[in-house]
Design an enzyme around this catalytic site. Structure first.
Site, PDB file in Angstrom:
ATOM      1  N   HIS A  19       0.897  -1.271   0.176  1.00  0.00           N
ATOM      2  CA  HIS A  19      -0.184   0.011   0.216  1.00  0.00           C
ATOM      3  C   HIS A  19       0.685   1.235   0.439  1.00  0.00           C
ATOM      4  CE1 HIS A  19      -3.671  -2.374   0.197  1.00  0.00           C
ATOM      5  NE2 HIS A  19      -3.827  -2.557   1.751  1.00  0.00           N
TER       6      HIS A  19
ATOM      7  N   HIS B 267      -9.775   2.091   0.573  1.00  0.00           N
ATOM      8  CA  HIS B 267      -9.807   0.910   1.193  1.00  0.00           C
ATOM      9  C   HIS B 267     -10.535   1.186   2.819  1.00  0.00           C
ATOM     10  CE1 HIS B 267      -7.339  -2.299   3.432  1.00  0.00           C
ATOM     11  NE2 HIS B 267      -6.561  -2.718   2.853  1.00  0.00           N
TER      12      HIS B 267
ATOM     13  N   GLU C 229     -11.459  -3.684  -2.269  1.00  0.00           N
ATOM     14  CA  GLU C 229     -10.156  -3.080  -2.999  1.00  0.00           C
ATOM     15  C   GLU C 229     -10.007  -3.075  -4.356  1.00  0.00           C
ATOM     16  OE1 GLU C 229      -7.226  -3.890  -0.335  1.00  0.00           O
ATOM     17  OE2 GLU C 229      -8.602  -5.144   0.349  1.00  0.00           O
TER      18      GLU C 229
HETATM   19  C1  GLA Z   1      -4.773  -4.888   2.609  1.00  0.00           C
HETATM   20  C2  GLA Z   1      -4.021  -6.378   2.077  1.00  0.00           C
HETATM   21  C3  GLA Z   1      -4.342  -7.090   3.518  1.00  0.00           C
HETATM   22  C4  GLA Z   1      -4.272  -6.233   5.082  1.00  0.00           C
HETATM   23  C5  GLA Z   1      -4.913  -5.125   4.584  1.00  0.00           C
HETATM   24  C6  GLA Z   1      -4.879  -4.293   5.778  1.00  0.00           C
HETATM   25  O1  GLA Z   1      -6.092  -5.420   2.797  1.00  0.00           O
HETATM   26  O2  GLA Z   1      -4.456  -7.134   1.338  1.00  0.00           O
HETATM   27  O3  GLA Z   1      -3.591  -8.184   4.059  1.00  0.00           O
HETATM   28  O4  GLA Z   1      -2.530  -6.012   5.013  1.00  0.00           O
HETATM   29  O5  GLA Z   1      -5.042  -4.583   3.501  1.00  0.00           O
HETATM   30  O6  GLA Z   1      -4.470  -4.742   7.335  1.00  0.00           O
END
Ligand code: GLA
Length: 398
Positions: free
Chosen positions: A156, A229, A360
């Site tokens: 991210h 997110h 997402e």
């Molecule tokens: C995304 C990732 C997860 C986790 C979340 C935040 O969805 O795929 O593995 O890291 O973000 O916790």
């Protein structure tokens, strides 16, 4: 007497003229100020007013920059709050089948909650949403090393991704339920090449659709994969899990991952696996057979390049329905597996595992290293543009 009267009248006349000019001047100033406030919700630090669909309040500072909280309202009475800290959706108040209003996304009431670095609650994610193996990728002959902030991998956008920066606010009329945020991610930030100029337009429409319009340009070739997110719980009650929510995803395939949650490069058929959501299934129905819970990218069945319906979530108790539309080829379905009760809401409620889900929209994870996946490389002269929308409605009461 007549002369004195004449003088008086003349003086009075001039006084009146001067007064009128002052009034005119004042009126002009008032008109100018009103016009300024009218055309820029985002520069108008007032509280809600009846005709406004976008208002803002001051929310503190981060990185020595002012942070604001914007409130978008539509004709149905839905209220979405977004901060320019991280381009974060902090709240979405919407009615259930009985007209009871509740918040369907996880978020905090104050900036301090976000400064404590929660796991991306409602954030705008960038420069690259999801994981890049070992934080390394190459473009032509150059190899780039990104921040590794998720075990050995990059997640991210790194240590300080787009979710942890203060975005500039682009003025838009406050008669629109819309907010435009801009961010210039400089060359080398978190290890990425090129100055990336990013704009996100958030719009709440009268049919309870919250849309995200992402655009970007660069001056050096760079991977870009932007998403939102938000963590949803359609019951509006964070003490309830999302395991009884039913999910449908228009995806014949998904991208399996290794133990570090890095895509293997395979596009696997969902048939006869717990990833088959072609028909709606309760999320909890098969989750026990997915080690750790769902945290996987689905390869969306696209028929056009348009903003298509790709997923639907329903909650029978509240009657709420969430539909996801996107122009993206993939979608990460995450069931809040890492939530473990250590983070508390602003009301002090511990946020437990599986009490929220994320959808997402994105390009496939680790695409800079999986050359068979649709590319995320943006080149100078090109324009990145994707659209995603979440629509909340209520199923008719039977
Ligand atoms: C995304 C990732 C997860 C986790 C979340 C935040 O969805 O795929 O593995 O890291 O973000 O916790």
């Amino acid at each position: 007497m007549a002369a004195i009267n004449f003088k008086k009248i003349t003086n009075l006349y001039f006084l009146k003229v001067i007064n009128n000019m002052k009034k005119l001047q004042q009126a002009f100033l008032v008109a100018l100020v009103s016009l300024f406030f009218l055309i820029s919700c985002n520069n108008n630090p007032t509280t809600e007013q009846s005709m406004k669909k976008c208002s803002q309040t001051s929310w503190g500072t981060a990185d020595n920059k002012p942070v604001n909280l914007f409130t978008l309202t539509n004709s149905k009475g839905d209220i979405v709050k977004i901060s320019n800290y991280g381009g974060t959706v902090t709240s979405w108040l919407t009615a259930d089948k009985n007209g009871k209003i509740a918040d369907v996304v996880v978020g905090f009431d104050s900036l301090s909650g976000y400064l404590a670095k929660p796991p991306y609650f409602g954030s705008t994610i960038g420069r690259y949403g999801n994981r890049i193996a070992k934080g390394i990728f190459s473009i032509d002959t150059a190899t780039y090393h990104l921040a590794t902030n998720n075990g050995a991998n990059h997640l991210h956008g790194g240590n300080k991704g787009f979710d942890k920066v203060v975005w500039d606010v682009v003025p838009t009329p406050d008669s629109l339920a819309s907010l435009t945020l801009h961010y210039l991610s400089v060359d080398g930030e978190e290890g990425y090449p090129g100055n990336l100029d990013v704009t996100v337009v958030f719009t709440l429409s009268d049919d309870n659709t919250l849309s995200f319009d992402y655009s970007a340009t660069t001056d050096k070739t760079t991977p870009v994969n932007l998403t939102n997110h938000s963590y949803f719980n359609l019951t509006g009650d964070i003490t309830q899990t999302i395991l009884n929510h039913r999910l449908q995803v228009h995806a014949d395939k998904f991208t399996p991952v290794d133990t570090g949650l890095i895509t293997t490069g395979v596009l696997q058929d969902v048939k006869e696996t717990p990833f088959d959501f072609l028909q709606p299934h309760a999320i909890g129905e098969r989750i026990a057979s997915v080690p750790g819970g769902y945290d996987h990218n689905f390869v969306l069945n696209r028929t056009t390049a348009d903003n298509e319906l790709v997923a639907t979530v329903t909650d029978a108790v509240s009657g709420r329905v969430l539909e996801v539309f996107t122009t993206e080829p993939g979608m990460q379905f995450y069931t809040g597996n890492f939530l473990d009760g250590t983070i508390k809401t602003s009301q002090g409620i511990a946020i437990q595992q599986h009490t929220a889900l994320c959808l997402e929209t994105q390009h496939f994870p680790d695409s800079p290293n999986k050359l068979a996946f649709p590319t995320t490389l943006l080149k100078p002269g090109e324009k990145y543009h994707t659209v995603t929308a979440y629509k909340v409605s209520v199923a008719s009461v039977k």
